[in-house]
Write an enzyme that holds these catalytic residues in place. Structure first.
Site, short mmCIF file in Angstrom:
data_model
loop_
_atom_site.label_atom_id
_atom_site.label_comp_id
_atom_site.label_asym_id
_atom_site.label_seq_id
_atom_site.Cartn_x
_atom_site.Cartn_y
_atom_site.Cartn_z
N GLU A 35 -6.69 48.03 -25.17
CA GLU A 35 -5.86 47.39 -23.85
C GLU A 35 -5.12 46.18 -24.28
O GLU A 35 -4.73 45.35 -23.41
CB GLU A 35 -6.96 47.32 -22.68
CG GLU A 35 -7.93 46.29 -22.99
CD GLU A 35 -8.91 46.03 -21.52
OE1 GLU A 35 -8.33 45.57 -20.71
OE2 GLU A 35 -10.01 46.20 -21.78
N CYS B 166 -11.66 48.73 -20.70
CA CYS B 166 -12.70 48.60 -21.84
C CYS B 166 -13.41 50.20 -22.22
O CYS B 166 -14.27 50.20 -22.90
CB CYS B 166 -13.63 47.67 -21.38
SG CYS B 166 -13.07 46.08 -21.16
N HIS C 115 -21.79 47.98 -21.90
CA HIS C 115 -20.66 47.18 -22.12
C HIS C 115 -20.87 45.71 -21.68
O HIS C 115 -21.51 45.58 -20.76
CB HIS C 115 -19.34 47.77 -21.10
CG HIS C 115 -18.22 46.61 -21.22
ND1 HIS C 115 -17.63 46.33 -22.34
CD2 HIS C 115 -17.75 46.38 -20.03
CE1 HIS C 115 -16.68 45.78 -21.93
NE2 HIS C 115 -16.67 45.15 -20.45
N1 CAA Z 1 -27.51 26.64 -15.79
C1 CAA Z 1 -27.88 28.07 -15.78
N2 CAA Z 1 -27.09 29.02 -15.06
C2 CAA Z 1 -26.13 28.60 -14.53
C3 CAA Z 1 -25.52 27.32 -14.40
C4 CAA Z 1 -26.17 26.24 -15.12
N3 CAA Z 1 -25.88 25.13 -15.21
N4 CAA Z 1 -24.51 27.13 -13.59
C5 CAA Z 1 -24.23 28.51 -13.28
N5 CAA Z 1 -25.00 29.33 -13.68
C6 CAA Z 1 -25.26 30.92 -13.65
C7 CAA Z 1 -24.79 31.31 -12.31
O1 CAA Z 1 -25.96 31.12 -11.24
C8 CAA Z 1 -24.23 32.70 -12.53
O2 CAA Z 1 -25.54 33.74 -12.51
P1 CAA Z 1 -25.35 34.93 -11.89
O3 CAA Z 1 -24.45 35.67 -12.41
O4 CAA Z 1 -27.08 35.48 -12.24
O5 CAA Z 1 -25.44 34.61 -10.33
C9 CAA Z 1 -23.74 32.55 -13.93
O6 CAA Z 1 -24.05 31.32 -14.41
C10 CAA Z 1 -21.97 32.54 -13.77
O7 CAA Z 1 -21.94 31.50 -13.05
P2 CAA Z 1 -20.55 31.58 -11.64
O8 CAA Z 1 -20.78 33.09 -11.21
O9 CAA Z 1 -20.83 30.29 -10.89
O10 CAA Z 1 -19.35 31.60 -12.82
P3 CAA Z 1 -18.02 31.72 -12.60
O11 CAA Z 1 -17.40 31.59 -11.31
O12 CAA Z 1 -17.34 30.84 -13.75
O13 CAA Z 1 -17.39 33.43 -13.03
C11 CAA Z 1 -17.58 35.14 -14.21
C12 CAA Z 1 -18.09 34.09 -13.95
C13 CAA Z 1 -16.98 35.92 -12.94
C14 CAA Z 1 -18.16 36.22 -15.18
C15 CAA Z 1 -16.07 34.81 -15.05
O14 CAA Z 1 -16.42 34.36 -16.15
C16 CAA Z 1 -14.62 35.85 -15.09
O15 CAA Z 1 -14.14 36.20 -14.09
N6 CAA Z 1 -15.01 36.79 -16.20
C17 CAA Z 1 -14.01 37.73 -16.59
C18 CAA Z 1 -14.32 38.90 -15.54
C19 CAA Z 1 -15.69 39.74 -16.28
O16 CAA Z 1 -16.15 39.43 -17.29
N7 CAA Z 1 -16.37 40.62 -15.37
C20 CAA Z 1 -17.39 41.18 -15.62
C21 CAA Z 1 -17.26 42.70 -15.03
S1 CAA Z 1 -15.80 43.70 -15.33
C22 CAA Z 1 -15.73 44.16 -16.90
O17 CAA Z 1 -17.01 44.29 -17.37
C23 CAA Z 1 -14.58 44.57 -17.74
C24 CAA Z 1 -14.25 43.48 -18.55
O18 CAA Z 1 -14.76 43.50 -19.74
C25 CAA Z 1 -13.50 42.32 -18.23
#
Ligand code: CAA
Length: 391
Positions: A83, A115, A237
């Site tokens: 991709e 993916c 994945h």
């Molecule tokens: N200590 C321990 N854990 C902590 C923490 C700390 N200090 N602070 C936060 N966390 C935990 C949160 O509780 C959360 O855990 P859960 O998922 O179990 O709730 C985790 O860390 C992530 O925290 P947030 O949700 O607050 O993080 P974020 O707002 O930065 O977003 C994300 C995380 C959505 C994955 C972001 O990184 C993102 O958008 N990534 C790209 C999209 C992605 O990877 N999506 C996955 C599904 S889609 C897919 O798989 C296709 C692909 O390849 C893209």
């Protein structure tokens, strides 16, 4: 033609980039608690391409050891899934074909569905081999995951290529016939042609992924697949490695099983070793999870593995593979560990500079600096053409 012909993965090799950015370095820059990266998303580092690395150089580096070991004599098809496409018309695999010195009697095609692409390639390959078991198919997944700087997705970038040789009587894994499918028209993650970074609705993408796990598993059951208890481990994945743990909990719930930490840990832990330091390699990611499991040293002969492939947008597939007798003699654990460990650590400033870099689009002649440690490089651009060379 025998209907019980075993077809599957005969060899598996992956490559990654020459540079790596640690999440500790990223957290120093953006002030994020490092525990969020290490525990919350389960990531420690991410691969970063040099100026002369891209999906072609990684793909060729992943596939070269396979061609070296088996020769190209039986390969009649090369499928490159990505991709991170570099051209709207010419398949990136043709450059790989040339770098590997493959014969003209090989068809080359590029496939895309986020993916998920490489898993489509794997299924197409098994069908081709079923049609003529003397032929082998080289399936290569190669991607560079890029999000905007300072966005939530930034911590989930990475890059790698995985090459699979698909064959009858495979040395590593026989792919079972039933598979479960799940397609849904959603905008969880996408990249319009005019952008070099992906757009993502982060939380929605996680929900969509989990719904796809359940949907694909239900279809897998409907297709007569194996029951849950037949599986020894699951390779999901891994956009970030904690996602695999979430996914497995969802699968257990879909089976009416109360997910307990020990069961989830034992099914997933051995699959995350490469991805937690390489980062998201999009369509290669599930195959790096598989490589980590195989290279982990466990004896899995005769055991079944669940493979879950998810491509945003979205298409998902659950399939099963069984480890073949003697498979451990054909693994590439040392080379894989070296690919990961030999990367040079960079600081945040260097990473940012590389991230902001774009290739010139003026059609002029531009040489690129020799930075890669890999066997192939993008040497430059000439008249809107990419020039690759053996490094
Ligand atoms: N200590 C321990 N854990 C902590 C923490 C700390 N200090 N602070 C936060 N966390 C935990 C949160 O509780 C959360 O855990 P859960 O998922 O179990 O709730 C985790 O860390 C992530 O925290 P947030 O949700 O607050 O993080 P974020 O707002 O930065 O977003 C994300 C995380 C959505 C994955 C972001 O990184 C993102 O958008 N990534 C790209 C999209 C992605 O990877 N999506 C996955 C599904 S889609 C897919 O798989 C296709 C692909 O390849 C893209």
């Amino acid at each position: 033609m025998p209907t019980d012909l075993a077809i599957g993965i005969h060899d598996l090799s992956f490559s990654t980039t020459s540079l790596v950015l640690g999440h500790d370095e990223l957290s120093r820059h953006n002030g994020t608690d490092i525990a969020k990266y290490h525990k919350g998303i389960g990531q420690r580092a991410m691969s970063v391409p040099t100026a002369d690395e891209d999906i072609v150089t990684m793909a060729a580096a992943a596939a070269a050891p396979i061609v070296q070991r088996h020769t190209a004599d039986r390969i009649r098809t090369l499928v490159l899934a990505t991709e991170t496409s570099i051209d709207q018309s010419k398949a990136a695999g043709i450059y790989v074909h040339s770098l590997l010195g493959l014969p003209p009697q090989v068809r080359v095609v590029e496939v895309k569905q986020a993916c998920y692409g490489a898993t489509a390639g794997l299924q197409f390959a098994t069908a081709l081999v079923h049609r003529d078991p003397a032929q082998q198919v080289l399936v290569i997944a190669s991607d560079v995951s890029r999000y905007d700087l300072d966005s939530p997705g930034e911590a989930t970038q990475g890059a790698a290529a995985a090459a699979l040789l698909v064959s009858a009587d495979p040395a590593l894994i026989e792919i079972d016939r039933p598979s479960g499918l799940f397609t849904s028209d959603i905008m969880d993650f996408w990249r319009p042609n005019y952008r070099s970074t992906a757009l993502v609705n982060g939380k929605e993408s996680v929900t969509a992924y989990l719904e796809a796990v359940e949907g694909a598993w239900r279809d897998y059951n409907a297709q007569g697949g194996l029951p849950l208890e037949e599986f020894r481990a699951f390779c999901y994945h891994q956009p970030y490695t904690r996602m695999a743990f979430k996914a497995h909990r969802r699968l257990l719930e879909a089976c009416g099983v109360q997910p307990d930490d020990a069961a989830v840990e034992s099914a997933i832990a051995a699959t995350t070793g490469y991805n937690e330091t390489v980062g998201n390699s999009y369509t290669a990611s599930m195959y790096l999870a598989l490589a980590a499991l195989l290279d982990s040293g466990s004896e899995l002969t005769g055991q079944s593995l669940g493979l879950f492939s998810y491509g945003s947008g979205s298409v998902a597939e659950f399939l099963a593979g069984r480890l073949r007798p003697g498979y451990r003699e054909h693994l590439r654990g040392d080379a894989h560990r070296e690919a990961v460990s030999k990367r040079r650590a960079i600081d945040y400033g260097t990473y940012r500079e590389l991230h902001e870099r774009t290739l010139p689009t003026d059609g002029g002649w531009h040489d690129l600096p020799h930075q890669t440690q890999g066997p192939f490089r993008l040497a430059g651009l000439r008249d809107h053409q990419r020039i690759y060379e053996t490094a």
